[in-house]
Design an enzyme around this catalytic site. Structure first.
Site, PDB file in Angstrom:
ATOM      1  N   ASN A  12      48.881  91.288  50.371  1.00  0.00           N
ATOM      2  CA  ASN A  12      49.975  90.622  49.660  1.00  0.00           C
ATOM      3  C   ASN A  12      50.061  89.180  50.155  1.00  0.00           C
ATOM      4  O   ASN A  12      50.535  88.927  51.249  1.00  0.00           O
ATOM      5  CB  ASN A  12      51.278  91.387  49.958  1.00  0.00           C
ATOM      6  CG  ASN A  12      52.504  90.710  49.364  1.00  0.00           C
ATOM      7  OD1 ASN A  12      52.390  89.778  48.563  1.00  0.00           O
ATOM      8  ND2 ASN A  12      53.679  91.185  49.762  1.00  0.00           N
TER       9      ASN A  12
ATOM     10  N   LYS B   9      51.882  86.847  49.136  1.00  0.00           N
ATOM     11  CA  LYS B   9      53.241  86.276  49.004  1.00  0.00           C
ATOM     12  C   LYS B   9      53.135  84.862  48.413  1.00  0.00           C
ATOM     13  O   LYS B   9      52.272  84.628  47.583  1.00  0.00           O
ATOM     14  CB  LYS B   9      53.959  86.307  50.352  1.00  0.00           C
ATOM     15  CG  LYS B   9      53.932  87.711  50.983  1.00  0.00           C
ATOM     16  CD  LYS B   9      54.858  87.871  52.126  1.00  0.00           C
ATOM     17  CE  LYS B   9      54.754  89.294  52.659  1.00  0.00           C
ATOM     18  NZ  LYS B   9      55.723  89.597  53.681  1.00  0.00           N
TER      19      LYS B   9
ATOM     20  N   HIS C 120      59.254  94.994  46.349  1.00  0.00           N
ATOM     21  CA  HIS C 120      59.002  94.527  47.712  1.00  0.00           C
ATOM     22  C   HIS C 120      60.346  94.149  48.341  1.00  0.00           C
ATOM     23  O   HIS C 120      61.241  93.653  47.659  1.00  0.00           O
ATOM     24  CB  HIS C 120      58.053  93.324  47.693  1.00  0.00           C
ATOM     25  CG  HIS C 120      57.622  92.938  49.070  1.00  0.00           C
ATOM     26  ND1 HIS C 120      58.422  92.193  49.908  1.00  0.00           N
ATOM     27  CD2 HIS C 120      56.505  93.237  49.772  1.00  0.00           C
ATOM     28  CE1 HIS C 120      57.801  92.043  51.068  1.00  0.00           C
ATOM     29  NE2 HIS C 120      56.641  92.667  51.007  1.00  0.00           N
TER      30      HIS C 120
ATOM     31  N   GLU D  92      61.314  91.772  49.970  1.00  0.00           N
ATOM     32  CA  GLU D  92      61.745  90.382  49.753  1.00  0.00           C
ATOM     33  C   GLU D  92      62.348  90.203  48.362  1.00  0.00           C
ATOM     34  O   GLU D  92      63.211  89.349  48.162  1.00  0.00           O
ATOM     35  CB  GLU D  92      60.568  89.426  50.010  1.00  0.00           C
ATOM     36  CG  GLU D  92      60.288  89.323  51.507  1.00  0.00           C
ATOM     37  CD  GLU D  92      58.832  89.136  51.886  1.00  0.00           C
ATOM     38  OE1 GLU D  92      58.030  88.701  51.045  1.00  0.00           O
ATOM     39  OE2 GLU D  92      58.495  89.456  53.049  1.00  0.00           O
TER      40      GLU D  92
ATOM     41  N   GLU E  50      57.438 100.426  53.712  1.00  0.00           N
ATOM     42  CA  GLU E  50      57.478  99.204  54.517  1.00  0.00           C
ATOM     43  C   GLU E  50      58.846  99.073  55.177  1.00  0.00           C
ATOM     44  O   GLU E  50      59.793  98.572  54.549  1.00  0.00           O
ATOM     45  CB  GLU E  50      57.238  97.982  53.632  1.00  0.00           C
ATOM     46  CG  GLU E  50      55.886  97.962  52.972  1.00  0.00           C
ATOM     47  CD  GLU E  50      55.451  96.539  52.633  1.00  0.00           C
ATOM     48  OE1 GLU E  50      54.443  96.104  53.167  1.00  0.00           O
ATOM     49  OE2 GLU E  50      56.146  95.872  51.852  1.00  0.00           O
TER      50      GLU E  50
ATOM     51  N   GLY F 147      56.657  91.043  58.884  1.00  0.00           N
ATOM     52  CA  GLY F 147      56.546  89.668  59.365  1.00  0.00           C
ATOM     53  C   GLY F 147      57.170  89.444  60.729  1.00  0.00           C
ATOM     54  O   GLY F 147      57.371  88.311  61.150  1.00  0.00           O
TER      55      GLY F 147
ATOM     56  N   SER G 289      53.567  94.159  59.431  1.00  0.00           N
ATOM     57  CA  SER G 289      52.838  93.571  60.572  1.00  0.00           C
ATOM     58  C   SER G 289      51.533  94.287  60.910  1.00  0.00           C
ATOM     59  O   SER G 289      51.151  94.356  62.078  1.00  0.00           O
ATOM     60  CB  SER G 289      53.751  93.505  61.808  1.00  0.00           C
ATOM     61  OG  SER G 289      54.859  92.664  61.561  1.00  0.00           O
TER      62      SER G 289
HETATM   63  P1  PGA Z   1      53.478  91.543  57.012  1.00  0.00           P
HETATM   64  O1  PGA Z   1      53.992  91.759  55.511  1.00  0.00           O
HETATM   65  O2  PGA Z   1      52.155  92.232  57.138  1.00  0.00           O
HETATM   66  O3  PGA Z   1      53.374  90.051  57.179  1.00  0.00           O
HETATM   67  O4  PGA Z   1      54.513  92.154  57.907  1.00  0.00           O
HETATM   68  C1  PGA Z   1      53.831  93.004  54.874  1.00  0.00           C
HETATM   69  C2  PGA Z   1      54.472  92.950  53.526  1.00  0.00           C
HETATM   70  O5  PGA Z   1      55.524  92.308  53.390  1.00  0.00           O
HETATM   71  O6  PGA Z   1      53.963  93.527  52.551  1.00  0.00           O
END
Ligand code: PGA
Length: 271
Positions: free
Chosen positions: A18, A20, A110, A112, A182, A188, A228
């Site tokens: 992803n 983003k 997601h 976010e 997740e 993150g 992460s």
């Molecule tokens: P990350 O993000 O690996 O940077 O924690 C995962 C995601 O948001 O899909």
């Protein structure tokens, strides 16, 4: 993830990157080309482990051209879609457009999107249906925040998001669904849920899918872990029985790191 007697996986693992809001349309192409070369050089067998990237919308046309032109086996998807098909919805992107651009997948819900854009389970359910209307496989993201985890309500919270997200789907459609667990506190942040945490939730999700649909359908749905994930942590998570892939954010922006996650089977042997 389990393997059958002939050594293939029961469910084909999916390693999803992803991006983003990173990599513009020029950077995205360069990145994807490097990734494809790296995987080719390593002799990656795409029929064994599927690789998908989720670029920003503005990259998709270029990604499609590269994938088609160079006959890459990498697939791709959108990071979101509109619940509607067309009309006066300024700024939204229809699943129909994603389908026309050759997308296989689309992320839905997601964290976010849930937090920054206040997307509710009801809207996300409409998006899941919209994805299927346009022959896209939804990757439905679910997972709890830190407070819920600390209070011990993470399983129920996540299963409720799942139930609401897939409401009204027929079993026949649900079999190719992908669900990404997740935990928001691990996205993150550098905090990774342990393999046991990922397995606990993925097993609960699969059992719930068995109740919502039937056990045969639930056995086909691929469940990803995200939060992460790095090359160093991917193999131990992917070794878990009900984890069929990973959704990778930060580490998907580094060719060597992401390629190493795709090649997790190498680490399974050595660690
Ligand atoms: P990350 O993000 O690996 O940077 O924690 C995962 C995601 O948001 O899909």
């Amino acid at each position: 993830m389990t393997t059958s007697t002939n050594g293939t996986f029961d469910r084909r693992p999916l390693i999803a990157g992803n991006w983003k809001m990173n990599l513009d349309h020029v950077q995205g192409i360069t990145f994807l080309q490097k990734l494809a070369w790296t995987l080719d050089d390593a002799g990656h067998d795409h029929s064994r482990v599927e690789v998908s990237v989720f670029p920003p919308f503005t990259d998709l046309r270029g990604v499609q051209t590269l994938v088609k032109g160079d006959d890459l086996e990498v697939v791709f998807g959108g990071q979101d879609l509109s619940p509607k098909d067309s009309g006066a919805y300024t700024g939204d992107i229809s699943g129909q457009f994603l389908n026309r651009l050759g997308c296989t997948y689309v992320l839905v819900g997601h964290s976010e999107r849930r937090t920054i854009h206040s997307e509710t389970d009801e809207v996300l359910n409409e998006k899941v249906h919209a994805a299927y209307r346009h022959n896209l496989v939804p990757v439905l993201c679910v997972g709890e925040g830190l407070e819920v985890r600390q209070a011990g309500g993470h399983v129920e919270h996540t299963l409720e998001q799942l139930r609401r997200g897939v409401a009204g789907l027929e079993s026949a459609r649900a079999a190719d669904l992908v669900v990404a667990y997740e935990p928001v506190w691990a996205i993150g942040t550098g905090e990774v849920a342990g393999p046991g945490d990922a397995q606990e939730m993925c097993a609960a999700i699969r059992a719930e899918l068995g109740t919502i649909f039937d056990t045969e359908t639930a056995a086909k749905v691929r469940l990803l872990y995200g939060g992460s994930v790095k090359a160093a942590s991917a193999a131990s998570i992917l070794r878990e029985r009900d984890v069929d892939g990973v959704l990778v954010g930060g580490a998907s922006l580094d060719v060597a790191e992401f390629a190493s996650i795709v090649r997790f089977e190498q680490h399974l042997v050595t660690d």
